[in-house]
Design a protein around this motif. Structure first.
Motif, PDB file in Angstrom:
ATOM      1  N   SER A 113       0.869  -1.175   0.000  1.00 40.37           N
ATOM      2  CA  SER A 113       0.000   0.000   0.000  1.00 40.37           C
ATOM      3  C   SER A 113       0.907   1.225   0.000  1.00 40.37           C
ATOM      4  O   SER A 113       2.033   1.176   0.460  1.00 40.37           O
ATOM      5  CB  SER A 113      -0.914   0.009   1.225  1.00 40.37           C
ATOM      6  OG  SER A 113      -0.182   0.259   2.387  1.00 40.37           O
ATOM      7  N   ASN A 114       0.407   2.308  -0.549  1.00 37.09           N
ATOM      8  CA  ASN A 114       1.246   3.498  -0.592  1.00 37.09           C
ATOM      9  C   ASN A 114       0.754   4.537   0.410  1.00 37.09           C
ATOM     10  O   ASN A 114      -0.264   4.376   1.061  1.00 37.09           O
ATOM     11  CB  ASN A 114       1.306   4.059  -2.015  1.00 37.09           C
ATOM     12  CG  ASN A 114      -0.033   4.527  -2.518  1.00 37.09           C
ATOM     13  OD1 ASN A 114      -0.799   5.121  -1.783  1.00 37.09           O
ATOM     14  ND2 ASN A 114      -0.334   4.259  -3.771  1.00 37.09           N
ATOM     15  N   VAL A 115       1.502   5.582   0.526  1.00 41.21           N
ATOM     16  CA  VAL A 115       1.220   6.635   1.492  1.00 41.21           C
ATOM     17  C   VAL A 115      -0.166   7.252   1.260  1.00 41.21           C
ATOM     18  O   VAL A 115      -0.875   7.547   2.222  1.00 41.21           O
ATOM     19  CB  VAL A 115       2.339   7.687   1.402  1.00 41.21           C
ATOM     20  CG1 VAL A 115       1.865   9.099   1.411  1.00 41.21           C
ATOM     21  CG2 VAL A 115       3.323   7.488   2.509  1.00 41.21           C
ATOM     22  N   PHE A 116      -0.586   7.396   0.006  1.00 37.82           N
ATOM     23  CA  PHE A 116      -1.888   7.999  -0.269  1.00 37.82           C
ATOM     24  C   PHE A 116      -3.024   7.081   0.161  1.00 37.82           C
ATOM     25  O   PHE A 116      -4.040   7.547   0.665  1.00 37.82           O
ATOM     26  CB  PHE A 116      -2.010   8.368  -1.747  1.00 37.82           C
ATOM     27  CG  PHE A 116      -1.053   9.453  -2.134  1.00 37.82           C
ATOM     28  CD1 PHE A 116       0.057   9.169  -2.910  1.00 37.82           C
ATOM     29  CD2 PHE A 116      -1.235  10.748  -1.687  1.00 37.82           C
ATOM     30  CE1 PHE A 116       0.960  10.159  -3.239  1.00 37.82           C
ATOM     31  CE2 PHE A 116      -0.327  11.754  -2.013  1.00 37.82           C
ATOM     32  CZ  PHE A 116       0.771  11.447  -2.788  1.00 37.82           C
ATOM     33  N   ASP A 117      -2.865   5.768  -0.040  1.00 41.29           N
ATOM     34  CA  ASP A 117      -3.887   4.833   0.425  1.00 41.29           C
ATOM     35  C   ASP A 117      -3.997   4.879   1.941  1.00 41.29           C
ATOM     36  O   ASP A 117      -5.099   4.886   2.500  1.00 41.29           O
ATOM     37  CB  ASP A 117      -3.564   3.408  -0.016  1.00 41.29           C
ATOM     38  CG  ASP A 117      -3.860   3.170  -1.482  1.00 41.29           C
ATOM     39  OD1 ASP A 117      -3.329   2.186  -2.029  1.00 41.29           O
ATOM     40  OD2 ASP A 117      -4.618   3.953  -2.062  1.00 41.29           O
ATOM     41  N   ASP A 118      -2.856   4.914   2.624  1.00 38.62           N
ATOM     42  CA  ASP A 118      -2.857   4.989   4.081  1.00 38.62           C
ATOM     43  C   ASP A 118      -3.535   6.271   4.556  1.00 38.62           C
ATOM     44  O   ASP A 118      -4.331   6.259   5.509  1.00 38.62           O
ATOM     45  CB  ASP A 118      -1.427   4.925   4.639  1.00 38.62           C
ATOM     46  CG  ASP A 118      -0.758   3.584   4.386  1.00 38.62           C
ATOM     47  OD1 ASP A 118      -1.468   2.608   4.087  1.00 38.62           O
ATOM     48  OD2 ASP A 118       0.487   3.530   4.466  1.00 38.62           O
ATOM     49  N   PHE A 119      -3.240   7.392   3.907  1.00 39.68           N
ATOM     50  CA  PHE A 119      -3.848   8.677   4.264  1.00 39.68           C
ATOM     51  C   PHE A 119      -5.361   8.625   4.050  1.00 39.68           C
ATOM     52  O   PHE A 119      -6.135   9.045   4.915  1.00 39.68           O
ATOM     53  CB  PHE A 119      -3.231   9.796   3.428  1.00 39.68           C
ATOM     54  CG  PHE A 119      -3.838  11.133   3.676  1.00 39.68           C
ATOM     55  CD1 PHE A 119      -4.687  11.705   2.739  1.00 39.68           C
ATOM     56  CD2 PHE A 119      -3.601  11.835   4.845  1.00 39.68           C
ATOM     57  CE1 PHE A 119      -5.271  12.931   2.960  1.00 39.68           C
ATOM     58  CE2 PHE A 119      -4.172  13.072   5.074  1.00 39.68           C
ATOM     59  CZ  PHE A 119      -5.015  13.618   4.132  1.00 39.68           C
ATOM     60  N   ARG A 120      -5.804   8.080   2.901  1.00 39.83           N
ATOM     61  CA  ARG A 120      -7.236   7.985   2.612  1.00 39.83           C
ATOM     62  C   ARG A 120      -7.935   7.134   3.657  1.00 39.83           C
ATOM     63  O   ARG A 120      -9.006   7.487   4.159  1.00 39.83           O
ATOM     64  CB  ARG A 120      -7.476   7.406   1.220  1.00 39.83           C
ATOM     65  CG  ARG A 120      -8.962   7.278   0.892  1.00 39.83           C
ATOM     66  CD  ARG A 120      -9.228   6.530  -0.402  1.00 39.83           C
ATOM     67  NE  ARG A 120      -8.635   5.221  -0.443  1.00 39.83           N
ATOM     68  CZ  ARG A 120      -9.151   4.129   0.135  1.00 39.83           C
ATOM     69  NH1 ARG A 120     -10.258   4.224   0.827  1.00 39.83           N
ATOM     70  NH2 ARG A 120      -8.564   2.971   0.035  1.00 39.83           N
ATOM     71  N   LYS A 121      -7.321   6.009   4.030  1.00 39.23           N
ATOM     72  CA  LYS A 121      -7.931   5.132   5.030  1.00 39.23           C
ATOM     73  C   LYS A 121      -8.072   5.836   6.374  1.00 39.23           C
ATOM     74  O   LYS A 121      -9.097   5.707   7.055  1.00 39.23           O
ATOM     75  CB  LYS A 121      -7.116   3.848   5.169  1.00 39.23           C
ATOM     76  CG  LYS A 121      -7.272   2.929   3.966  1.00 39.23           C
ATOM     77  CD  LYS A 121      -6.348   1.725   4.069  1.00 39.23           C
ATOM     78  CE  LYS A 121      -6.381   0.924   2.777  1.00 39.23           C
ATOM     79  NZ  LYS A 121      -5.404  -0.173   2.802  1.00 39.23           N
TER      80      LYS A 121
END
Length: 161
Positions: free
Chosen positions: A14-22
């Motif tokens: 997973s990337n940083v943007f997916d983590d932020f969105r979650k």
């Protein structure tokens, strides 16, 4: 002769943007409560998902209709629920894990699984009784015909002092 090739580091699943969105989804759910009631209460498109799956959506408009296209790879029409109520079009479903062999161990898992929930306001100019949907090759296409005689250009409103 020495090996001069540069080796790139392995990418994370997973990337940083997916983590932020979650994290934002969790925060919004804590603030607004249940995702379904939040979308209904606010009348705004849901930015939250109930799981790891977030279908990519395109919305286009022409003189005759508004078309919503959703990518749902690996799913069938039986696994998707599409409803219209109270001026909201809601797309729900669940993508489940399917393993080829129970003896195989996962090495890398990049495909997303889980439930999803997306809601979109349906403009007044749409004939809700004429909405039609087709599912082909993992792509859902929802056509929302406009009511006849609807002016979509808008008008300038004079502001009095």
């Amino acid at each position: 002769m020495a090996d001069t090739k540069q080796h790139l580091p392995a990418t994370r699943s997973s990337n940083v943007f997916d983590d932020f969105r979650k994290e934002m989804d969790k925060m919004m759910e804590r603030f607004f409560g249940n995702v379904e009631t939040a979308a209904t209460r606010t009348g705004f498109p849901s930015l939250m998902t109930a799981g790891a799956v977030r279908p990519a959506i395109d919305i286009t408009e022409n003189d005759k209709a508004i078309t919503l296209t959703a990518e749902l790879p690996g799913m069938s029409e039986d696994e998707v629920d599409l409803t219209v109520a109270d001026g909201m079009l809601t797309l729900k479903g669940e993508k489940t894990v399917s393993h080829e062999s129970k003896n195989d161990d996962s090495i890398v898992v990049e495909r997303n699984y889980g439930s999803f929930y997306r809601s979109f306001p349906v403009p007044d100019r749409v004939d809700q009784d004429a909405i039609d949907a087709k599912f082909e090759k993992g792509v859902l296409k929802v056509v929302m015909p406009k009511k006849p005689g609807q002016d979509t250009k808008g008008r300038k409103i004079k502001i009095d002092a």
